[in-house]
Write a protein that holds these residues in place. Structure first.
Motif, mmCIF file in Angstrom:
data_model
loop_
_atom_site.group_PDB
_atom_site.id
_atom_site.type_symbol
_atom_site.label_atom_id
_atom_site.label_comp_id
_atom_site.label_asym_id
_atom_site.label_seq_id
_atom_site.Cartn_x
_atom_site.Cartn_y
_atom_site.Cartn_z
ATOM 1 N N GLY B 20 0.639 -0.827 0.087
ATOM 2 C CA GLY B 20 -0.018 -0.029 0.198
ATOM 3 C C GLY B 20 0.887 1.087 0.027
ATOM 4 O O GLY B 20 1.756 1.405 0.498
ATOM 5 N N GLY B 21 0.208 1.995 -0.469
ATOM 6 C CA GLY B 21 1.286 3.723 -0.859
ATOM 7 C C GLY B 21 2.055 3.546 -1.227
ATOM 8 O O GLY B 21 2.250 4.958 -1.170
ATOM 9 N N ASP B 48 -9.562 2.485 -4.640
ATOM 10 C CA ASP B 48 -9.684 3.466 -3.511
ATOM 11 C C ASP B 48 -9.028 4.221 -4.615
ATOM 12 O O ASP B 48 -8.302 4.650 -3.520
ATOM 13 N N PRO B 49 -9.242 5.308 -5.696
ATOM 14 C CA PRO B 49 -8.972 6.405 -5.836
ATOM 15 C C PRO B 49 -8.282 7.175 -5.140
ATOM 16 O O PRO B 49 -9.142 8.340 -5.187
ATOM 17 N N ALA B 50 -7.547 8.190 -5.237
ATOM 18 C CA ALA B 50 -7.182 10.091 -4.976
ATOM 19 C C ALA B 50 -8.030 10.557 -5.667
ATOM 20 O O ALA B 50 -8.923 10.033 -7.104
ATOM 21 N N LYS B 51 -9.040 10.983 -4.448
ATOM 22 C CA LYS B 51 -10.710 11.625 -5.166
ATOM 23 C C LYS B 51 -10.045 13.020 -6.602
ATOM 24 O O LYS B 51 -10.207 12.360 -7.219
ATOM 25 N N ARG B 52 -8.302 13.296 -6.703
ATOM 26 C CA ARG B 52 -7.813 14.103 -7.274
ATOM 27 C C ARG B 52 -8.252 13.262 -8.871
ATOM 28 O O ARG B 52 -8.123 13.385 -9.714
ATOM 29 N N LEU B 53 -7.337 12.216 -8.552
ATOM 30 C CA LEU B 53 -6.743 10.912 -9.813
ATOM 31 C C LEU B 53 -7.809 10.890 -10.658
ATOM 32 O O LEU B 53 -8.428 10.388 -11.648
ATOM 33 N N ARG B 280 7.393 6.390 -7.150
ATOM 34 C CA ARG B 280 8.387 7.974 -6.335
ATOM 35 C C ARG B 280 9.884 7.562 -6.139
ATOM 36 O O ARG B 280 10.286 8.209 -4.768
ATOM 37 N N MET B 349 9.997 11.139 -8.339
ATOM 38 C CA MET B 349 8.969 11.537 -7.564
ATOM 39 C C MET B 349 8.703 13.079 -7.881
ATOM 40 O O MET B 349 10.128 13.572 -7.666
ATOM 41 N N PHE B 350 7.573 13.199 -8.101
ATOM 42 C CA PHE B 350 7.446 14.535 -9.032
ATOM 43 C C PHE B 350 6.736 15.812 -7.712
ATOM 44 O O PHE B 350 6.573 15.718 -6.701
ATOM 45 N N GLY B 351 7.360 17.021 -8.621
ATOM 46 C CA GLY B 351 6.355 18.148 -7.241
ATOM 47 C C GLY B 351 5.350 18.125 -7.015
ATOM 48 O O GLY B 351 5.223 19.118 -6.857
ATOM 49 N N GLU B 352 4.880 17.124 -7.815
ATOM 50 C CA GLU B 352 2.717 17.844 -8.485
ATOM 51 C C GLU B 352 2.200 16.377 -8.070
ATOM 52 O O GLU B 352 2.222 15.542 -8.327
ATOM 53 N N ASP B 353 0.638 16.511 -7.553
ATOM 54 C CA ASP B 353 -0.212 15.567 -7.586
ATOM 55 C C ASP B 353 -0.151 14.947 -9.336
ATOM 56 O O ASP B 353 -0.347 16.333 -9.725
#
Lengths: 326, 369
Positions: B20-21, B48-53, B280, B349-353
């Motif tokens: 996870g994670g 269970d996707p992240a809301k922004r995704l 990441r 690992m990006f600097g933004e989501d």
């Protein structure tokens, strides 16, 4: 720090998978132990992360001494089931009949709530152990999605049994313990990222709804600090923009033909982005949670034990007066 | 062409697994997007996707039905996505196999059934596989990308079809379902082993619980055959040579250990990991970038923006980062030696989501280019 946990004998720790839950649980327990308390860390996992993190010998279902007053146990539900049944059934023969029967065995293996209950039952008996008084028992709970289910098992079981029988009675006691805000604490471990932050806020709401209590403490792990002073930030941003680094620092870093100074700028630009992103999510947490929120810094060390030690001493420092004022 | 490219173009099912994670859902979506861009009809089944995704995919409402994602560009492929609602999936399954309306409503009223979907260990895994069965056999999609739930124990996921079968196992059922033909005499009561077990359980858990349990098994006995056949089918699908496994993890030794453990377990399905994705990863920060001339050059680069002490603080921060970066690289090299560098893919690992299709595509390009 950690005032919210000072008087709590039972401390449950949860968090989304991948946030460093076990590392932070170890650091939290170590911080309490270094204050002279007798602390027991309880894991209920198949693999003991504590033995790796704290460098303790691997053990199953027995208490091991990790040093500094810190102890650890990796509970097995199969073993706990036998112990629970032994406590409540009239004879050992009957216990054997149940646990050694292939059918009942496979039933308990897959039936809902049984393993959770017997683990909680075991934890309660560790709290009651007069010969071995624990000031704090720190329980590394399953990931937050399952934590509420786990903690509400006693309530659910009691409801399913309509309060009848010895197990129902015990379930009521365990439920009362979990619901008690003076005796038990619930701690969430979080990362300054979208999913973990949302899940922590949801967890807090679900706890209120299901158990009638909230979180006591949220530890935010791996918070990046500021790479450049606040005063210098504008200048730094201007320079990065002029050199076209601001939009794509990872691209600059991946390009091996780029000169060293530009790469240093790109690395710092990326750090600044990480710092700013962290601050946004910290703000979101502060806005939505009423509990104490403690930031744990990003530790630039490699060995897990070194990281735990540094986090533990961070947790034992007095809070910065400036941050108290704000 | 990289292994990833070939896989994206030829596989019928890609199972994304790992701890996870680590960004498993995002990576699954990126793989799906790349396959659609290669002209295939793809569905990403996420947990269970992240809301922004979810928003970036155009999925703001939780739904158990496939939704088409607007790729805007002129692509011949299609990208669909759906989120698993395990309660709904279980309800659908029960509704489909219930012999009559009475059985359906009795199931839903049962205390244990109501708890089952959230409480039963492995239920989420089972429901994901069950939904997969429908999508896979449905015939519309060329490729299903399955984003698996994070499992505490890597074994859970692979054993899921068997586990769910075991719960409704014949032997277990026999104990709980009172035989309809048996005479209800004293003789059968005493010598019926099932009633002995029930009596013991009743002593510990109370009569109501046991009654509910008997009722539960009795009511849902119709699921037994359905679960068995579907379980066998899923097992078959997971073993299919056109099924590929991607293990997603991060550059962290404990998480890599988990991924390798899962890889080992894939052998039980006669499968292997087609790719290891390290998500990441700290980008390359080289110690060699830092010498005196760099500081001087930094001062010159900053020109008028050069605040006193700024080059030094930039150097100090970069130096800290090199430690993590070198550690990451050590872990990656080590894994490459174990599994082969052609199977290893890294995403920085990006600097933004990841919050739009553009970023998702950028992420996917790290895998396919």
């Amino acid at each position: 720090m950690l005032e919210s946990l000072d008087q709590k004998r039972l401390i449950f720790v949860t968090g989304k998978g991948g946030v460093g839950k076990s590392t932070c649980t170890a650091a939290l327990a170590l911080a309490l132990a270094k204050r002279g308390r007798r602390v027991l860390v309880v894991e209920t996992d198949a693999y003991s992360a504590m033995s790796v993190i704290l460098g303790a010998p691997e053990s199953e279902h027995t208490i091991i001494d990790v040093g500094h007053g810190l102890h650890a146990i990796n509970l097995r539900s199969a073993q706990s089931l036998v112990e629970t049944l032994t406590r409540y059934l009239p004879s050992e023969r009957v216990v054997k009949a149940i646990t050694q029967n292939r059918v009942t065995h496979s039933f308990f293996d897959s039936a809902p709530s049984v393993s959770e209950f017997v683990l909680l039952d075991k934890i309660m008996s560790l709290l009651d152990d007069k010969d071995n008084h624990w000031d704090h028992i720190v329980v590394d709970l399953p990931a937050s999605g399952h934590a509420v289910t786990f903690l509400s098992v006693p309530k659910t079981l009691n409801g399913m049994m309509k309060g009848v029988g010895p197990i129902a009675k015990r379930a009521q006691d365990v439920d009362a313990m979990i619901a008690s805000t003076t005796r038990a604490a619930i701690v969430a471990i979080c990362l300054p990222e979208e999913m973990p932050v949302n899940e922590t806020i949801e967890l807090s709401a679900n706890l209120k709804k299901t158990l009638g209590r909230g979180l006591d403490l949220t530890l935010v792990n791996m918070v990046h600090d500021r790479p450049v002073d606040e005063d210098a930030e504008d200048d730094f941003e201007r320079a990065s923009m002029r050199l076209r680094i601001r939009t794509n620092p990872t691209g600059v870093l991946a390009d091996s033909s780029v000169a060293a100074p530009l790469r240093v700028l790109a690395g710092n630009q990326l750090s600044l982005k990480w710092f700013k992103r962290d601050q946004i999510y910290l703000g979101l947490l502060r806005k939505n949670l009423k509990c104490e929120i403690v930031e744990l810094p990003m530790v630039y060390k490699i060995k897990e034990r070194d990281i735990v030690d540094e986090l533990a001493s961070h947790l034992n420092t007095d809070p910065d007066p400036a941050s108290l004022a704000s | 062409m990289s292994r990833f490219n070939t896989m994206v173009k030829t596989a019928r099912l890609i199972v994304c697994a790992g701890p996870g994670g680590v960004g498993k859902t995002t990576t699954s979506a990126a793989i799906g997007l790349r396959a659609a861009q290669a002209g295939r009809k793809v569905i990403v089944l996420t947990i269970d996707p992240a809301k922004r995704l979810a928003n970036s995919l155009g999925l703001d409402a939780l739904t158990n039905e496939p939704q088409r994602i607007d790729l805007t560009e002129d692509e011949s492929g299609e990208l669909w996505a759906m989120m698993l609602d395990q309660q709904q999936t279980l309800d659908d399954l029960v509704a489909r196999y219930a012999p009559d309306k009475g059985a359906l409503s009795r199931s839903k009223e049962n205390n244990i059934y109501r708890l089952l979907s959230s409480a039963l260990a492995g239920m989420q895994e089972y429901m994901a596989l069950d939904k997969l069965h429908d999508l896979y056999t449905g015939g519309y999609f060329d490729l299903v990308v399955l984003d698996t739930p994070p499992t505490k124990n890597a074994l859970d996921f692979l054993q899921t079809p068997g586990r769910a079968r075991q719960f409704f196992d014949d032997r277990v059922m026999k104990w709980f379902i009172p035989s309809k033909t048996a005479k209800k005499g004293l003789f059968t009561r005493v010598f019926d082993p099932g009633s002995v077990v029930l009596g013991l359980l009743g002593k510990v858990f109370g009569e109501t619980f046991v009654t509910d349990l008997v009722d539960f098994f009795d009511t849902l006995s119709f699921l037994q055959d359905a679960l068995r056949t579907r379980g066998e089918m899923i097992d078959f699908i997971l073993r299919d040579p056109q099924t590929r496994f991607v293990l997603i993890t991060s550059a962290d030794s404990r998480r890599i250990k988990e991924a390798l453990f899962f890889h080992e377990k894939l052998k039980s399905l006669d499968q292997h990991a087609e790719a290891f994705v390290l998500n990441r990863v700290i980008p390359r920060f080289d110690q060699e970038d830092l010498d005196l001339s760099t500081i001087e050059a930094l001062g010159a680069l900053l020109e008028d923006d050069n605040v006193e002490g700024l080059p030094e603080s930039l150097r100090a921060n970069y130096a800290r980062l090199t430690k993590l970066s070198e550690h990451n690289r050590g872990i990656i090299d080590n894994l490459a030696r174990q599994v082969g560098s052609d199977r290893l893919f890294t995403i920085p690992m990006f600097g933004e989501d990841v919050h739009d299709l553009g970023t998702l595509e950028m992420l996917g390009r790290h895998l396919t280019e």
